[in-house]
Scaffold this motif. Structure first.
Motif, PDB file in Angstrom:
ATOM      1  N   UNK A 135       0.845  -1.191   0.000  1.00  0.00           N
ATOM      2  CA  UNK A 135       0.000   0.000   0.000  1.00  0.00           C
ATOM      3  C   UNK A 135       0.881   1.241   0.000  1.00  0.00           C
ATOM      4  N   UNK A 136       0.378   2.307  -0.608  1.00  0.00           N
ATOM      5  CA  UNK A 136       1.087   3.581  -0.569  1.00  0.00           C
ATOM      6  C   UNK A 136       0.066   4.686  -0.767  1.00  0.00           C
ATOM      7  N   UNK A 137       0.552   5.918  -0.701  1.00  0.00           N
ATOM      8  CA  UNK A 137      -0.286   7.112  -0.878  1.00  0.00           C
ATOM      9  C   UNK A 137       0.434   8.025  -1.850  1.00  0.00           C
ATOM     10  N   UNK A 138      -0.232   8.370  -2.965  1.00  0.00           N
ATOM     11  CA  UNK A 138       0.467   9.137  -3.994  1.00  0.00           C
ATOM     12  C   UNK A 138      -0.519   9.845  -4.909  1.00  0.00           C
ATOM     13  N   UNK A 139      -0.061  10.864  -5.632  1.00  0.00           N
ATOM     14  CA  UNK A 139      -0.929  11.526  -6.616  1.00  0.00           C
ATOM     15  C   UNK A 139      -1.307  10.566  -7.743  1.00  0.00           C
ATOM     16  N   UNK A 140      -2.494  10.771  -8.271  1.00  0.00           N
ATOM     17  CA  UNK A 140      -3.055   9.901  -9.309  1.00  0.00           C
ATOM     18  C   UNK A 140      -2.912  10.574 -10.672  1.00  0.00           C
ATOM     19  N   UNK A 141      -2.538   9.799 -11.676  1.00  0.00           N
ATOM     20  CA  UNK A 141      -2.674  10.252 -13.062  1.00  0.00           C
ATOM     21  C   UNK A 141      -2.952   9.046 -13.949  1.00  0.00           C
ATOM     22  N   UNK A 142      -3.187   9.301 -15.237  1.00  0.00           N
ATOM     23  CA  UNK A 142      -3.580   8.226 -16.151  1.00  0.00           C
ATOM     24  C   UNK A 142      -2.496   7.164 -16.283  1.00  0.00           C
ATOM     25  N   UNK A 143      -1.233   7.583 -16.247  1.00  0.00           N
ATOM     26  CA  UNK A 143      -0.127   6.629 -16.364  1.00  0.00           C
ATOM     27  C   UNK A 143      -0.145   5.643 -15.206  1.00  0.00           C
ATOM     28  N   UNK A 144      -0.345   6.143 -14.015  1.00  0.00           N
ATOM     29  CA  UNK A 144      -0.364   5.262 -12.842  1.00  0.00           C
ATOM     30  C   UNK A 144      -1.598   4.369 -12.808  1.00  0.00           C
ATOM     31  N   UNK A 145      -2.715   4.867 -13.284  1.00  0.00           N
ATOM     32  CA  UNK A 145      -3.938   4.045 -13.285  1.00  0.00           C
ATOM     33  C   UNK A 145      -3.793   2.815 -14.187  1.00  0.00           C
ATOM     34  N   UNK A 146      -2.883   2.857 -15.130  1.00  0.00           N
ATOM     35  CA  UNK A 146      -2.680   1.702 -15.999  1.00  0.00           C
ATOM     36  C   UNK A 146      -2.025   0.544 -15.259  1.00  0.00           C
ATOM     37  N   UNK A 147      -1.274   0.836 -14.194  1.00  0.00           N
ATOM     38  CA  UNK A 147      -0.478  -0.219 -13.545  1.00  0.00           C
ATOM     39  C   UNK A 147      -0.795  -0.403 -12.065  1.00  0.00           C
ATOM     40  N   UNK A 148      -1.588   0.503 -11.475  1.00  0.00           N
ATOM     41  CA  UNK A 148      -1.949   0.416 -10.063  1.00  0.00           C
ATOM     42  C   UNK A 148      -3.446   0.605  -9.918  1.00  0.00           C
ATOM     43  N   UNK A 149      -3.995   0.160  -8.786  1.00  0.00           N
ATOM     44  CA  UNK A 149      -5.385   0.432  -8.448  1.00  0.00           C
ATOM     45  C   UNK A 149      -5.439   1.472  -7.336  1.00  0.00           C
ATOM     46  N   UNK A 150      -6.338   2.452  -7.485  1.00  0.00           N
ATOM     47  CA  UNK A 150      -6.455   3.534  -6.522  1.00  0.00           C
ATOM     48  C   UNK A 150      -7.803   3.494  -5.825  1.00  0.00           C
ATOM     49  N   UNK A 151      -7.768   3.675  -4.516  1.00  0.00           N
ATOM     50  CA  UNK A 151      -8.968   3.876  -3.728  1.00  0.00           C
ATOM     51  C   UNK A 151      -9.288   5.353  -3.649  1.00  0.00           C
ATOM     52  N   UNK A 152      -9.970   5.787  -2.597  1.00  0.00           N
ATOM     53  CA  UNK A 152     -10.377   7.189  -2.487  1.00  0.00           C
ATOM     54  C   UNK A 152      -9.180   8.128  -2.354  1.00  0.00           C
ATOM     55  N   UNK A 153      -9.398   9.370  -2.762  1.00  0.00           N
ATOM     56  CA  UNK A 153      -8.433  10.424  -2.514  1.00  0.00           C
ATOM     57  C   UNK A 153      -8.669  11.049  -1.153  1.00  0.00           C
ATOM     58  N   UNK A 154      -7.598  11.542  -0.525  1.00  0.00           N
ATOM     59  CA  UNK A 154      -7.762  12.241   0.748  1.00  0.00           C
ATOM     60  C   UNK A 154      -7.354  13.713   0.654  1.00  0.00           C
ATOM     61  N   UNK A 155      -6.753  14.116  -0.469  1.00  0.00           N
ATOM     62  CA  UNK A 155      -6.341  15.514  -0.613  1.00  0.00           C
ATOM     63  C   UNK A 155      -6.353  15.902  -2.082  1.00  0.00           C
ATOM     64  N   UNK A 156      -6.897  17.091  -2.386  1.00  0.00           N
ATOM     65  CA  UNK A 156      -6.885  17.638  -3.744  1.00  0.00           C
ATOM     66  C   UNK A 156      -5.623  18.470  -3.930  1.00  0.00           C
ATOM     67  N   UNK A 157      -4.783  18.032  -4.822  1.00  0.00           N
ATOM     68  CA  UNK A 157      -3.446  18.592  -4.999  1.00  0.00           C
ATOM     69  C   UNK A 157      -3.405  19.535  -6.190  1.00  0.00           C
ATOM     70  N   UNK A 158      -2.637  20.625  -6.044  1.00  0.00           N
ATOM     71  CA  UNK A 158      -2.307  21.488  -7.180  1.00  0.00           C
ATOM     72  C   UNK A 158      -0.799  21.532  -7.333  1.00  0.00           C
ATOM     73  N   UNK A 159      -0.320  21.251  -8.530  1.00  0.00           N
ATOM     74  CA  UNK A 159       1.111  21.362  -8.819  1.00  0.00           C
ATOM     75  C   UNK A 159       1.418  22.762  -9.340  1.00  0.00           C
ATOM     76  N   UNK A 160       2.527  23.304  -8.878  1.00  0.00           N
ATOM     77  CA  UNK A 160       2.959  24.631  -9.314  1.00  0.00           C
ATOM     78  C   UNK A 160       4.477  24.680  -9.231  1.00  0.00           C
ATOM     79  N   UNK A 161       5.044  25.885  -9.180  1.00  0.00           N
ATOM     80  CA  UNK A 161       6.505  26.021  -9.189  1.00  0.00           C
ATOM     81  C   UNK A 161       6.989  26.888  -8.036  1.00  0.00           C
ATOM     82  N   UNK A 162       8.140  26.515  -7.517  1.00  0.00           N
ATOM     83  CA  UNK A 162       8.935  27.390  -6.660  1.00  0.00           C
ATOM     84  C   UNK A 162       9.936  28.090  -7.570  1.00  0.00           C
ATOM     85  N   UNK A 163      10.012  29.408  -7.490  1.00  0.00           N
ATOM     86  CA  UNK A 163      10.924  30.172  -8.340  1.00  0.00           C
ATOM     87  C   UNK A 163      12.022  30.808  -7.496  1.00  0.00           C
TER      88      UNK A 163
END
Length: 248
Positions: free
Chosen positions: A86-114
Motif C-alpha cells: 500500500x502507498x499514498x500518492x498523486x493519481x494520473x492516467x499513467x499510474x492508473x494503468x499499472x496500479x489500483x487507486x482507492x479514495x483520494x484524501x487531498x486535492x493537490x495542485x502542482x505549481x513552481x517554486x521560483x
C-alpha cells in the motif's frame, strides 16, 4: 468504523498483506507534508501518510513495516512489483494503468517554486526558453510539467533534497512540486517564492497493486470511513495542515 477486524476474512487479509505484515511505502523529504514524511529524532517516519498507514494497520490488526522512498515514482514502481502492499500518492492516467487507486484524501495542485534571481512570479513565466526547471523523476508532477511546458522542459532529479540543493546553489530557476509541499521548501531556499497559478490538479489517494480486488475494497472502506469519522481531519490538524481541506 465499519471495518471490524473480526469480519476481515483470512483470504482478504492475505490479499492485502500476503507476507502477514502490511508493507507500506512512504515518500521521504526534508520536511513533511500531505504526501511526504520526514524522520523524527529517533529515526521513525513522521507525517500525514505515516499516521494514515498506522491507522490502516491498526484497523486491520496487521503488523506494519514501512519502507521509505525518495520519490513517488519509486514507490509506484515498488507497488507495481508487489514489493510493498500500500502507498499514498498523486493519481494520473499513467499510474492508473499499472496500479489500483482507492479514495483520494487531498486535492493537490502542482505549481513552481521560483528562485529570487529568476524574477518569475506566475506559472506562465516559467514557460520561456532558457528557464531551468527541476521536477522529481517518475512523478505525476514531472509528467504534467513536461506536458504543459512548450518552450523549456523539466530536468529530472531523484528527490526534494536534491532539488533544494540545486536551487540553493543557483543551478535552477524553478522547481515543480505540489503547492502544499512547497510551503516548507520556501524556507530552505532563501528569497524563493511560490508562483501564482498551477499546471495540474489531481488527488492524492491510497494505492494498491493492480488486481487485488479484496485489498482495494478494504482500503476503500477504511479511507472512506476515516474521512467520514474525522480521522483524516485530525491527522491533518496534528501535523499543522488545519487550513487544508480533506478531499470529499
Amino acid at each position: 468504523m465499519t471495518l471490524p477486524s473480526e469480519t476481515l476474512d483470512a483470504a482478504v487479509k492475505a490479499e492485502l498483506a500476503p507476507s502477514g505484515t502490511l508493507r507500506a511505502g512512504l515518500i521521504e523529504a526534508p520536511a513533511p507534508g500531505l504526501i511526504f514524511v520526514s524522520r523524527s529524532a529517533d529515526g521513525t517516519p513522521a507525517g500525514v501518510t505515516a499516521d494514515l498507514a498506522h491507522d490502516l494497520a491498526q484497523r486491520t490488526e496487521l503488523p506494519l513495516a514501512v519502507t521509505l522512498f525518495p520519490n513517488s515514482g519509486a514507490a509506484a514502481a515498488a507497488l507495481q512489483a508487489e514489493a510493498i502492499d500500500v502507498s499514498f500518492m498523486p493519481v494520473d492516467a499513467t499510474r492508473r494503468q499499472v496500479l489500483d487507486f482507492g479514495p483520494g484524501y487531498y486535492d493537490l495542485e502542482s505549481t513552481y517554486l521560483a528562485s529570487a534571481a529568476s524574477g518569475i512570479t506566475d506559472v506562465a513565466q516559467v514557460d520561456r526558453p532558457g528557464v531551468r526547471v527541476l521536477a522529481i523523476d517518475g512523478t505525476t508532477t514531472f509528467r504534467a510539467s513536461a506536458r504543459t511546458l512548450m518552450h523549456t522542459q523539466p530536468v529530472a532529479v531523484p528527490s526534494v533534497a536534491e532539488a533544494v540543493s540545486r536551487m540553493r546553489a543557483g543551478l535552477a530557476d524553478a522547481f515543480a512540486l505540489s503547492r502544499d509541499t512547497l510551503r516548507p521548501v520556501v524556507q530552505q531556499v532563501p528569497g524563493s517564492r511560490i508562483v501564482t497559478g498551477g499546471f495540474q490538479q489531481t488527488q492524492v489517494a491510497v494505492a494498491v497493486p493492480k488486481g487485488r480486488s479484496g485489498a482495494l475494497a478494504t482500503v476503500t472502506t477504511w479511507l472512506d470511513e476515516a474521512k467520514r469519522t474525522g480521522v483524516v481531519r485530525r491527522i491533518f490538524d496534528a501535523h499543522g495542515f488545519s487550513g487544508d481541506p480533506v478531499a470529499p
